[in-house]
Design an enzyme around this catalytic site. Structure first.
Site, mmCIF file in Angstrom:
data_model
loop_
_atom_site.group_PDB
_atom_site.id
_atom_site.type_symbol
_atom_site.label_atom_id
_atom_site.label_comp_id
_atom_site.label_asym_id
_atom_site.label_seq_id
_atom_site.Cartn_x
_atom_site.Cartn_y
_atom_site.Cartn_z
ATOM 1 N N GLU A 93 -3.765 1.826 -2.813
ATOM 2 C CA GLU A 93 -4.048 3.340 -2.739
ATOM 3 C C GLU A 93 -2.957 4.086 -3.742
ATOM 4 O O GLU A 93 -2.244 4.889 -3.356
ATOM 5 C CB GLU A 93 -3.568 3.699 -1.456
ATOM 6 C CG GLU A 93 -4.957 3.245 -0.479
ATOM 7 C CD GLU A 93 -4.877 4.348 0.947
ATOM 8 O OE1 GLU A 93 -5.290 5.431 1.160
ATOM 9 O OE2 GLU A 93 -4.289 4.015 1.874
ATOM 10 N N ASP A 121 2.749 4.929 5.002
ATOM 11 C CA ASP A 121 2.595 4.119 6.259
ATOM 12 C C ASP A 121 2.402 2.726 6.603
ATOM 13 O O ASP A 121 2.681 2.181 7.350
ATOM 14 C CB ASP A 121 1.334 5.104 6.875
ATOM 15 C CG ASP A 121 0.263 5.126 6.158
ATOM 16 O OD1 ASP A 121 0.289 4.539 5.034
ATOM 17 O OD2 ASP A 121 -0.701 5.931 6.540
ATOM 18 N N HIS A 122 2.362 1.992 5.241
ATOM 19 C CA HIS A 122 2.573 0.690 5.116
ATOM 20 C C HIS A 122 3.825 0.199 4.689
ATOM 21 O O HIS A 122 4.710 0.966 4.054
ATOM 22 C CB HIS A 122 1.370 0.084 4.275
ATOM 23 C CG HIS A 122 0.176 0.393 4.468
ATOM 24 N ND1 HIS A 122 -0.746 -0.875 5.142
ATOM 25 C CD2 HIS A 122 -0.799 1.361 4.539
ATOM 26 C CE1 HIS A 122 -1.882 -0.422 5.090
ATOM 27 N NE2 HIS A 122 -2.023 1.042 5.065
ATOM 28 N N ASP A 177 -4.057 -4.867 1.101
ATOM 29 C CA ASP A 177 -4.503 -4.363 2.412
ATOM 30 C C ASP A 177 -5.891 -4.818 2.795
ATOM 31 O O ASP A 177 -6.818 -4.315 2.314
ATOM 32 C CB ASP A 177 -4.420 -2.631 2.076
ATOM 33 C CG ASP A 177 -4.576 -1.892 3.473
ATOM 34 O OD1 ASP A 177 -5.044 -2.705 4.341
ATOM 35 O OD2 ASP A 177 -4.699 -0.757 3.539
ATOM 36 N N ASN A 199 0.744 -1.031 0.087
ATOM 37 C CA ASN A 199 -0.072 -0.027 -0.187
ATOM 38 C C ASN A 199 0.927 1.084 -0.018
ATOM 39 O O ASN A 199 1.588 1.480 0.918
ATOM 40 C CB ASN A 199 -0.833 0.155 1.147
ATOM 41 C CG ASN A 199 -1.764 1.270 1.179
ATOM 42 O OD1 ASN A 199 -1.543 2.485 0.932
ATOM 43 N ND2 ASN A 199 -3.145 1.110 1.791
ATOM 44 N N ASP A 248 -1.952 -6.274 6.397
ATOM 45 C CA ASP A 248 -1.533 -6.224 4.953
ATOM 46 C C ASP A 248 -1.004 -8.019 4.793
ATOM 47 O O ASP A 248 -0.383 -8.426 5.440
ATOM 48 C CB ASP A 248 -0.455 -5.542 4.490
ATOM 49 C CG ASP A 248 -0.739 -4.191 4.418
ATOM 50 O OD1 ASP A 248 -1.177 -3.688 3.159
ATOM 51 O OD2 ASP A 248 -0.315 -3.704 5.423
ATOM 52 N N ASN A 270 -7.010 -4.437 5.810
ATOM 53 C CA ASN A 270 -7.712 -3.363 6.699
ATOM 54 C C ASN A 270 -8.370 -4.441 8.257
ATOM 55 O O ASN A 270 -9.137 -4.131 8.602
ATOM 56 C CB ASN A 270 -8.622 -2.215 6.250
ATOM 57 C CG ASN A 270 -7.823 -1.148 5.972
ATOM 58 O OD1 ASN A 270 -7.171 -0.496 6.654
ATOM 59 N ND2 ASN A 270 -8.393 -0.812 4.917
#
Length: 259
Positions: A34, A249-250, A149, A7, A220, A151
DNA sequence: ATGACCAGTAACACTGGA
């Protein structure tokens, strides 16, 4: 064959970070989430010049998924089946033509916060559709995987501070149950098949020094059909990427297949 | 809530993320 899911939190903002990563780590296939870009604005030529075939499924501003592959891709499809009114770009599939063809699905599962609410309803409905697609993949009895991802924090040991996520859409019992229902159809969660230890994360918030304090979560994932799990040689998380210049951030999660 | 964010769109603030 090495496959990574990543991501990237915006292809425009991450073009340098991602390019350096591709050159250094050399995935055969990279599933990106993303991308935050429409297909027309995706830097396709840039990645093609690096030796990748590029397939995107983007939208304006948010979401968006892509597949970069050094091997040929066939039968590319976009969008998760089951709701023609769903406009969000969160799913792309292709068959990677290597030694042995593998059906690869890249996904960006809805966040779902705040829960309860319409966004959480959308997340759970999306996971129902994911389950239906997962069942169809299993019925093919061929190597296939769904990665991206999710989530979802599957278990408490997948968070540094599980209590902080107790009422969050990423960790609510209903989210974990929906994830398990897919898993329990017969998929292998690749990372957990290789490593049962706590303390392995794939996301650290930009806020509050989360990376410095190792306040992370593991969201993930790679889910493999039995025929794909037979080919698995390794699965690992490239945590080091979070400490690089201008990070997402991933971080990438990797799968190595004997194929 | 141990602490202070980031990207994109659109225009000098908001939405969405997790």
């Amino acid at each position: 064959m090495k496959i990574a899911t990543f991501n990237i939190n915006g292809v425009k903002a991450r073009i340098e970070t991602v390019s350096t990563w591709l050159s250094d780590s050399k995935p055969d296939v990279a599933l990106l989430q993303e991308i935050k870009s429409v297909d027309e604005n995706f830097p396709r030529q840039h990645f093609e010049d690096m030796g990748y075939t590029v397939e995107t499924h983007g939208q304006k501003g948010f979401n968006g998924v892509a597949i970069l592959s050094k091997l040929p891709l066939e039968d590319v499809t976009r969008g998760l089946p089951g709701d023609d009114s769903d406009e969000q770009a969160r799913w792309i599939e292709a068959t990677v033509i290597g030694e042995r063809p593998i059906r690869i699905c890249g996904l960006y599962l809805p966040n779902g916060n705040p829960a309860p609410g319409p966004k959480y309803d959308y997340k759970l409905a999306w996971m129902e559709r994911l389950k239906a697609r997962a069942e169809a993949l299993l019925e093919m009895e061929e190597p296939a995987l769904m990665a991206g991802d999710y989530n979802v924090i599957p278990q408490d040991e997948d968070a540094a501070r599980p209590d902080a996520w107790r009422t969050d859409a990423l960790a609510l019992p209903q989210s974990r149950e929906a994830f398990r229902r897919v898993l329990n159809l017969g998929f292998t969660e690749a990372f957990r098949a290789r490593n049962m230890a706590p303390g392995h994360y794939s996301f650290w918030d930009y806020q509050a020094g989360a990376w410095d304090r190792n306040d992370g979560i593991r969201i993930d994932h790679f889910l493999l059909t039995p025929q794909c799990a037979d080919l698995m040689q390794d699965c690992w998380i490239e945590g080091e990427m979070r400490g690089r210049e201008k990070p997402s951030d991933h971080v990438p999660v990797w799968l190595d297949l004997a194929a």
